[in-house]
Design a protein around this motif. Structure first.
Motif, PDB file in Angstrom:
ATOM      1  N   THR B 227      69.821  33.265 -33.236  1.00 22.61           N
ATOM      2  CA  THR B 227      70.763  33.672 -34.120  1.00 22.61           C
ATOM      3  C   THR B 227      70.452  32.932 -35.131  1.00 22.61           C
ATOM      4  OG1 THR B 227      72.724  33.222 -32.030  1.00 22.61           O
ATOM      5  CG2 THR B 227      73.268  33.643 -35.036  1.00 22.61           C
ATOM      6  N   ARG B 254      70.054  37.634 -32.396  1.00 25.58           N
ATOM      7  CA  ARG B 254      70.815  38.250 -33.628  1.00 25.58           C
ATOM      8  C   ARG B 254      70.582  38.192 -34.682  1.00 25.58           C
ATOM      9  NH1 ARG B 254      77.300  36.094 -31.924  1.00 25.58           N
ATOM     10  NH2 ARG B 254      78.242  37.201 -33.819  1.00 25.58           N
ATOM     11  N   ILE B 256      73.045  37.508 -38.408  1.00 28.68           N
ATOM     12  CA  ILE B 256      74.352  38.016 -39.503  1.00 28.68           C
ATOM     13  C   ILE B 256      73.885  37.480 -40.472  1.00 28.68           C
ATOM     14  CG2 ILE B 256      76.569  36.620 -39.088  1.00 28.68           C
ATOM     15  CD1 ILE B 256      76.152  35.205 -36.570  1.00 28.68           C
ATOM     16  N   GLN B 481      81.306  52.158 -35.836  1.00 25.54           N
ATOM     17  CA  GLN B 481      82.202  52.523 -35.344  1.00 25.54           C
ATOM     18  C   GLN B 481      83.074  51.760 -35.770  1.00 25.54           C
ATOM     19  OE1 GLN B 481      80.177  49.029 -32.648  1.00 25.54           O
ATOM     20  NE2 GLN B 481      79.985  50.595 -31.051  1.00 25.54           N
ATOM     21  N   ARG B 491      89.832  49.577 -37.955  1.00 24.30           N
ATOM     22  CA  ARG B 491      88.457  47.973 -38.262  1.00 24.30           C
ATOM     23  C   ARG B 491      87.044  48.846 -37.881  1.00 24.30           C
ATOM     24  NH1 ARG B 491      91.754  45.976 -33.447  1.00 24.30           N
ATOM     25  NH2 ARG B 491      89.946  46.756 -32.364  1.00 24.30           N
ATOM     26  N   PHE B 493      83.628  48.637 -37.906  1.00 28.68           N
ATOM     27  CA  PHE B 493      82.078  47.293 -37.392  1.00 28.68           C
ATOM     28  C   PHE B 493      81.084  49.079 -37.813  1.00 28.68           C
ATOM     29  CE2 PHE B 493      85.121  47.126 -34.733  1.00 28.68           C
ATOM     30  CZ  PHE B 493      85.212  45.749 -34.225  1.00 28.68           C
ATOM     31  N   LEU B 525      84.242  44.535 -40.554  1.00 26.70           N
ATOM     32  CA  LEU B 525      83.025  43.100 -40.107  1.00 26.70           C
ATOM     33  C   LEU B 525      82.251  44.084 -40.554  1.00 26.70           C
ATOM     34  CD1 LEU B 525      82.132  41.000 -38.430  1.00 26.70           C
ATOM     35  CD2 LEU B 525      82.101  42.164 -36.262  1.00 26.70           C
ATOM     36  N   ASP B 528      76.007  42.283 -38.929  1.00 28.12           N
ATOM     37  CA  ASP B 528      76.342  41.414 -37.464  1.00 28.12           C
ATOM     38  C   ASP B 528      75.586  42.042 -36.077  1.00 28.12           C
ATOM     39  OD1 ASP B 528      76.043  40.237 -34.832  1.00 28.12           O
ATOM     40  OD2 ASP B 528      78.654  38.778 -35.908  1.00 28.12           O
ATOM     41  N   ASP B 530      74.784  41.095 -33.369  1.00 26.93           N
ATOM     42  CA  ASP B 530      75.422  41.765 -32.188  1.00 26.93           C
ATOM     43  C   ASP B 530      76.742  42.230 -31.726  1.00 26.93           C
ATOM     44  OD1 ASP B 530      73.561  40.228 -30.603  1.00 26.93           O
ATOM     45  OD2 ASP B 530      75.296  38.547 -30.446  1.00 26.93           O
ATOM     46  N   LEU B 531      76.854  42.507 -33.266  1.00 34.69           N
ATOM     47  CA  LEU B 531      78.699  43.382 -33.233  1.00 34.69           C
ATOM     48  C   LEU B 531      78.710  43.909 -34.344  1.00 34.69           C
ATOM     49  CD1 LEU B 531      80.431  39.983 -33.600  1.00 34.69           C
ATOM     50  CD2 LEU B 531      80.645  40.756 -32.043  1.00 34.69           C
ATOM     51  N   THR B 532      77.870  45.104 -34.747  1.00 36.09           N
ATOM     52  CA  THR B 532      77.584  46.090 -35.533  1.00 36.09           C
ATOM     53  C   THR B 532      76.641  46.806 -35.534  1.00 36.09           C
ATOM     54  OG1 THR B 532      76.226  44.822 -37.249  1.00 36.09           O
ATOM     55  CG2 THR B 532      78.926  44.959 -37.697  1.00 36.09           C
TER      56      THR B 532
END
Lengths: 187, 803, 334
Positions: B227, B254, B256, B481, B491, B493, B525, B528, B530-532
């Motif tokens: 990361t 990852r 961020i 998303q 939310r 992303f 958010l 990132d 991993d998440l977006t």
């Protein structure tokens, strides 16, 4: 050359007690640490930023005994017994400080990195304004008050506006108080 | 009041958002006055920027940098440094022998120099130690033997010297990129022109000066996931390059991007520190952080290229441009960076807002032994824009035409095509001209100001993102998303990079507006990996248009689902259902409404979890020309700008004071007007600063005051004249003019709700507007930026002598 | 970020204690607001093992305007001196000059004594370790040659303290303490004599000495001083041009005596008496002549980061404008 001890914090660290945002705090500060390092690295108060190394940008501005100073130029051991305020101490009981509110609403913070320092300079001005006999709000004075805080995003326009709006609240409050005391005097 | 309640029994126990009984307000959030959605977090010191993060057992990294502008590395001995108590690892170029670069075709940098250093400040080795102080002490123990080479500081010298090659394997000597494109018969048009203005222009270097220094932290977890937290504005490109250099598959990395404290293009490619923290984290098994000193930020640079320009512009009697011939020499510094793009932009972005019936540009970017230049706000087009706008002003003077009128006459029009084949859709340029003309009082002031005061005008245009990604791909440029749930919350992303420009707020504004919630109900958010989902980053002013469109795609899908469900309940057509300000309502009868939370609950109960993805791909039809290089600089939509500057010139001191600048900017549609104003003000201020005082300057070996070239003392070539925020003079609050932001809205069908960029366009014309105002004030032209008092004074003296 | 090297920090609890430590040598430095010293320690251009913090010493505090010589403690913060109403009345040029120093934060920490003892500045020394190493050093760092005056034998870094020119024309003195046989001994010297031409050590204060106060004589009737500063920015910057003009007029408005002080040349400011114009009315002719004289006698060097030829011309204009305040009501005075 002499190698610094790996755990530099342990070298002749001095206990320093001061008021931090209204509460007493004691830290073991290495003598060569500046206040910004103690705030950020020991106390985890990372709201105070560092932008330039050596007093050129104002991002690390905190208030010591009320006066905005540069935390990167202030030896931590010298705040012994004094009162230090940082951006984390602005606002009361979860309510944002009027400046935090006006900065947010008026878009005075873009990247937000210079802002904590800017707020500390501006809050000192607001406090000073509140003590004046006949306060007036003047954009030129506000610019001068913020003269030691570089901002790269805004061109300062919205910052000066946000400070002015918060300052006018101070002035109005002062006027209301004055009127009330006038009324009392008339009674 | 007819207020149908949800019949969904499962949702009864939920805490509800209070919705008052006030009448339905269908106006939506787009265009409303609001600040950044996430600013309070930053204003209270709670938000965490990269350097505010720490991890247990974190080590600190410091980077050893070259004291020579050009040298071969003979040997590096790091054994003493490795032996220092508290040092955990030392790495050098040999540890990461893979070249990187943001443009895949011109990768010419190593994370740590391998074989050669090419500017003072080039990274040579890196240390991870228990503290910054120990790491710094360790750097002093690394013994590097250099064989010093002659350095090239002057870009003209780079063209002629064959004996000194900054990149030996470059096919074209010290030329990093050369582009010549010609459209129409330029020579014939110039020969037939009523008036030809021919001038040289010097545009100096300037740097970004974000207040947050670059910082990165790396960590490899027990399962091998790397990361990297970074102050980058291009997390996706960073991830790609980390993968290539460290030979890691993308899924094991990852990236961020925490909140970034300003970037302006200065953080738009990978830097040495990100590779170093990643490599050192891998080697030591501990988290590693590196924070630049301010001087290192000046080394990292990637700022505005110095341009030496020669422009010939032909005009007819009415002031219409008949041909433009521009030749530019770009001083690129030590590496390529975005230089390929800069070189194209230097010509391609000039083709609007004026019609060029014939156009040729010839741009050459050279390597020099200086910190590398790259993209600074208004990448590649601020410099030629300065030249052309002063050219127009000179023509207006000769022809006796009002310079605003001259610009109107040359306007390219909407739904038109530049000579280079770029499709210009919407354009509010004429409105921009009128707005600054009106607001500045141009008509009654111009020519009637007291001695030493003057007004100047300039116009410009900029891209809303580039039509093509930096690497060839058919994949979307941006994606989001979005989830809704029973709490009434939205939310989002999104991969975009919030760097202070407000990209999170832009997507939130669109989401809130389309889904009928308040801004406070939208959580974003961002950035990132991993998440977006992927977004290419905050560069080329692409965020609003691209992420905005992706966001619209997702929100509209969700809104359609909501409408259908509600319409069924109300037994009305879905088109009759409106969503705004926490209410779903009937357009045909505003007394019929339900809280939006009820609507979400209703939809969730019927359809299951509510989510949608949206992505944006740039258009393929009617965008650009069909020739080599014809795609570079092409954008789905263009913004337009006009500036009027009012200046006062002190004829005794030569000092120029900008009193006011009016900037009208066509951003299509202002989704968040306060933020758009902020971009206009910030851009205009930054341009004014470049026009008057800022200078990222590298000293030649004649750093001696006598200007004598010094043969002894290797390493003195290539020092920065100003590498602190004291010496690099960025304006304080007491140095800025009144900035008057005027929003012009000319919606573009390709923009989300018509929106176009606002972050970079409004910088361009502030510089020539000031230069033109100086001429109006005192009758001298300073074509060599910055416009400093000594230049003005010298020009006034020359003028007085000539009489 | 840059960090300070390891240091011993002594918080002086008495003047005697402070002087005792300062007498150990140059590796012990006096620290007031720290706005100059801390920056120079961070960049490595100043080396010190110990700093003696003087904050608590009462001897360094207080502003006393009761006598003919106004006494300002060296430890008074710049902001407090600049905002002192009595001083604003007595010496508006001084309070104006102090209010133009750097930034509000620096004026809130920095002291008058600290400004007088400000280290000299030069674009070849106020740099990082790496920068100076790359250059091969200079006389003021680890090198052996001057880059400002090639072949020059002495350091010509610039005195850049805003307070100095104005204190010079006001005829101010400083009080300097040292220890002798365990007792504090005070000496006085004129600010005009405080500075030397050696940029490595331009303040004539010996090891073991400490500047404790500034003494400013009240101005006689008809006397006034004006300070002019030019820098690129209105805040934060050190002066690039720094000059003070004092004119004493007789009852007829003719010049009785006058002087111009100029800073940001080399290490030593220059004081130029205006004797040749005594008896002359203060008008544009006089202003032009005085400005020309200052231009002739002053040669700003390429030591600070701005074109030195322009600085020389600008100095001429600033002197001109300073004098114009005597006869042009609209010209900005202070």
């Amino acid at each position: 050359m002499t190698a610094p001890s790996p755990n530099h914090a342990a070298r002749a660290a001095t206990l320093v007690t001061f008021q931090l945002n209204g509460e007493p705090v004691t830290v073991a500060a290495p003598p060569h640490w500046t206040l910004v390092e103690v705030l950020r690295y020991q106390l985890n108060l990372t709201g105070t930023k560092q932008g330039c190394d050596k007093g050129d940008c104002g991002a690390c501005t905190v208030r010591v005994d009320g006066a905005p100073v540069l935390a990167c130029m202030t030896l931590a051991v010298l705040v012994q017994g004094r009162s230090v305020e940082t951006v984390e101490g602005l606002g009361v009981g979860g309510e944002p400080h009027p400046l935090q509110r006006t900065f947010a609403e008026l878009g005075a913070a873009q990247c937000g990195f210079c802002t904590p320092g800017m707020l500390m300079s501006a809050s000192a001005y607001l406090d000073d304004l509140a003590t004046r006999d006949a306060p007036t709000v003047d954009a030129v004075e506000i610019s001068a008050v913020l003269g030691g805080n570089l901002c790269r995003c805004t061109g300062y326009t919205k910052i000066v506006q946000a400070v002015a709006v918060a300052a006018r609240e101070v002035v109005e409050r002062a006027q209301t108080l004055a009127e009330m005391s006038n009324d009392e005097a008339m009674l | 009041m007819n207020r149908p309640l949800s019949s969904n029994p499962t949702s009864r126990d939920l805490h509800r958002i209070d919705v008052d009984d006030s009448p339905v307000d269908a106006s939506g959030v787009v265009g409303s006055r609001h600040g950044r959605i996430d600013s309070l977090e930053l204003l209270t010191g709670v938000g965490k920027y990269t350097d505010d993060l720490t991890l247990p057992r974190m080590l600190h990294c410091k980077i050893l940098r070259s004291p020579h502008a050009h040298a071969r590395i003979v040997s590096i001995d790091s054994s003493a440094a490795e032996g220092l108590t508290g040092v955990h690892a030392v790495i050098t170029g040999a540890d990461m022998p893979v070249r990187y670069g943001v443009i895949p075709w011109t990768q010419d940098e190593y994370p740590l120099a391998l074989g050669k250093v090419r500017y003072i400040g080039d990274a040579v080795a890196a240390v991870a130690a228990v503290s910054e102080e120990v790491a710094k002490a360790a750097l002093a123990l690394i013994a590097v033997k250099y064989e010093v080479l002659p350095a090239i500081i002057d870009p003209r010298e780079a063209l002629t010297r064959k004996d000194v090659l900054i990149h030996e394997d470059n096919k074209h000597g010290n030329i990093s990129k050369q582009v010549t494109l010609a459209f129409g018969d330029v020579d014939a048009a110039l020969a037939g022109a009523e008036l030809v203005i021919e001038s040289d222009y010097e545009f100096h270097g300037a740097t970004h000066g974000a207040i947050e220094p670059h910082c990165a932290m790396g960590h490899v977890d027990g399962k091998g996931l790397l990361t990297v937290w970074s102050t980058t504005q291009v997390p996706h490109y960073l991830l790609r390059e980390l993968g290539r250099v460290l030979d890691r598959p993308s899924h094991s990395i990852r990236v961020i991007q925490p909140p970034v404290g300003g970037a302006f293009g200065g953080k738009s490619e990978p830097f040495d520190l990100e590779f170093c923290v990643a490599k050192l984290a891998d080697l030591t098994g501990r988290p590693v952080k590196c924070l630049y000193t301010r001087e290192e930020v000046f080394f990292a640079h990637r700022g505005r290229h110095p341009f030496s320009m020669h422009y010939k512009t032909g005009f007819d009697r009415e002031g219409r441009i008949v041909a433009v011939d521009g030749k530019s020499l770009l001083d690129g510094g030590a590496y390529s960076s975005f230089g390929l793009v800069t070189t194209y932009y230097s010509g391609q972005l000039l083709g609007s807002p004026y019609v060029f019936p014939a156009y040729r540009f010839d741009s050459t970017r050279v390597y020099t032994n200086k910190p590398c230049c790259g993209p600074k706000r208004g990448h590649g087009s601020v410099q030629p824009r300065f030249a052309i706008e002063v050219q127009l002003d000179k023509a207006a003077t000769v022809l006796g035409i009002d310079p605003i009128e001259l610009r109107r006459r040359n306007f390219i029009g909407e739904n038109s095509q530049t000579i280079g084949g770029f499709h210009v859709g919407s354009s509010g340029f004429l409105q921009c001209l009128s707005e600054v003309e009106r607001a500045s009082g141009w008509r009654h002031k111009r020519g009637n100001l007291p001695k030493g005061r003057g007004l100047g005008i300039a116009g410009s245009t900029y891209i809303s993102g580039t039509n093509y990604c930096i690497y060839p791909t058919e994949l979307p440029q941006s994606a989001v998303q979005i989830c809704l749930d029973r709490s009434g919350r939205v939310r989002v992303f999104v991969g975009t990079s919030e760097i202070g420009q407000g990209s999170n707020t832009v997507v939130a504004t669109l989401a809130a507006d389309e889904l009928g919630v308040e801004l406070d109900d939208v959580r974003v958010l961002a950035a990132d990996s991993d998440l977006t989902p992927v977004d290419l980053g905050a560069y080329s002013s692409r965020g609003t248009l691209m992420a905005g469109n992706a966001c619209l795609a997702a929100t509209r899908e969700l809104a359609a689902k909501l409408r259908e469900v509600i319409a069924k309940t109300w037994d009305c057509p879905p088109g009759d259902v409106g969503l705004a300000h926490r209410k779903a309502f009937r357009h045909s009868d505003l007394t019929v409404w339900m809280p939006i939370q009820e609507a979400f609950i209703l939809a969730e109960s019927q359809l299951g979890t509510l989510g949608a993805v949206g992505s944006y791909k740039t258009p393929t039809e009617n965008v650009h020309g069909d020739y080599r290089g014809g795609t570079i600089g092409a954008s789905p939509a263009y913004s337009f700008t006009a500036h009027v500057a009012e200046v006062e010139v002190d004829e005794e001191t030569g000092e120029v004071t900008v009193l006011s600048i009016w900037c009208a900017h066509d951003c299509g549609l202002a989704l968040s007007p306060t933020l758009v104003e902020g971009q206009i003000e910030g851009s205009t201020y930054m341009g004014a600063a470049e026009a008057l005082m800022e200078h990222h300057r590298v000293l030649p070996s004649g750093l001696r005051s006598d200007g004598q070239k010094r043969e002894t003392g290797p390493g003195v070539d290539g020092l920065l004249a100003a590498s602190s925020l004291l010496d690099y003079r960025m304006p304080t609050s007491m140095d800025v003019p009144d900035l008057i932001a005027l929003i012009v809205e000319r919606p573009d069908p390709r923009g989300p709700r018509g929106a176009k960029e606002a972050g970079e366009g409004p910088l361009h014309s502030s510089i020539p507007a000031i230069a033109n105002a100086v001429y109006d004030a005192v009758g001298v032209r300073i074509d060599d930026l910055p416009i400093t008092p000594e230049k003005v004074l010298a020009a006034l003296k020359r003028k007085a002598e000539v009489g | 970020m840059l960090r300070l090297p390891e240091l011993e920090v002594v918080i002086a609890d008495s003047l005697v204690a402070a002087l005792t430590r300062l007498a150990e040598g140059r590796h012990v430095r006096a620290l007031q607001g720290g706005t100059d010293l801390v920056a120079n320690l961070k960049t490595g251009q100043t080396k010190a093992q110990t700093v003696v913090a003087l904050g608590p010493l009462s001897e360094l505090h207080g502003i006393d305007t009761s006598g003919e010589m106004v006494r300002i403690g060296a430890g008074e913060r710049l902001v407090d001196v600049a905002q002192n109403a009595e001083l604003q009345e007595l010496f508006p040029a001084l309070t104006y000059a102090l209010a133009r120093i750097a930034s509000p934060q620096i004026r809130n920490a920095g002291t008058l004594g600290g400004n007088l003892c400000l280290d000299t500045r030069c674009r070849f020394i106020n740099q990082s370790d790496l920068w100076r190493e790359a250059m091969g050093g200079c006389l003021k760092s680890h090198g052996h040659e001057c880059h400002v005056i090639p072949g020059g034998g002495g350091c010509v870094a610039a005195l850049s303290a805003d307070s100095v020119p104005v204190l010079m024309v006001l005829g101010a003195e400083v009080e300097i303490a040292r220890l002798q046989d365990g007792a504090v001994l005070l000496r006085r010297t004129r600010v005009a004599d405080l500075y030397d031409t050696d940029g490595l050590r331009h303040v004539r204060i010996a090891d073991g000495e400490l500047l404790t106060a500034v003494l400013v004589p009240k101005l006689p009737e008809g006397a006034r001083a004006v300070y002019r500063k030019w820098a690129v920015r209105q805040s934060i910057d050190f002066p690039l041009v720094s000059t003070a003009v004092r004119l004493d007029l007789d009852r007829d408005g003719k010049l009785k005596q006058g002087k111009v002080a100029v800073g940001v040349l080399g290490p030593r400011p220059r004081l130029i008496p205006l004797d040749r114009w005594v008896g002359r009315p203060i008008d544009e002719t006089l202003a032009q002549q005085v400005a020309a004289q200052v231009f002739d006698r002053c040669h700003p060097l390429p030591n600070v980061l701005y074109d030195h030829e322009y600085r020389r011309e600008r100095l001429r204009v600033e002197v001109l404008r300073a004098i114009r305040t005597w006869f042009t009501p609209t010209a900005a005075a202070n």
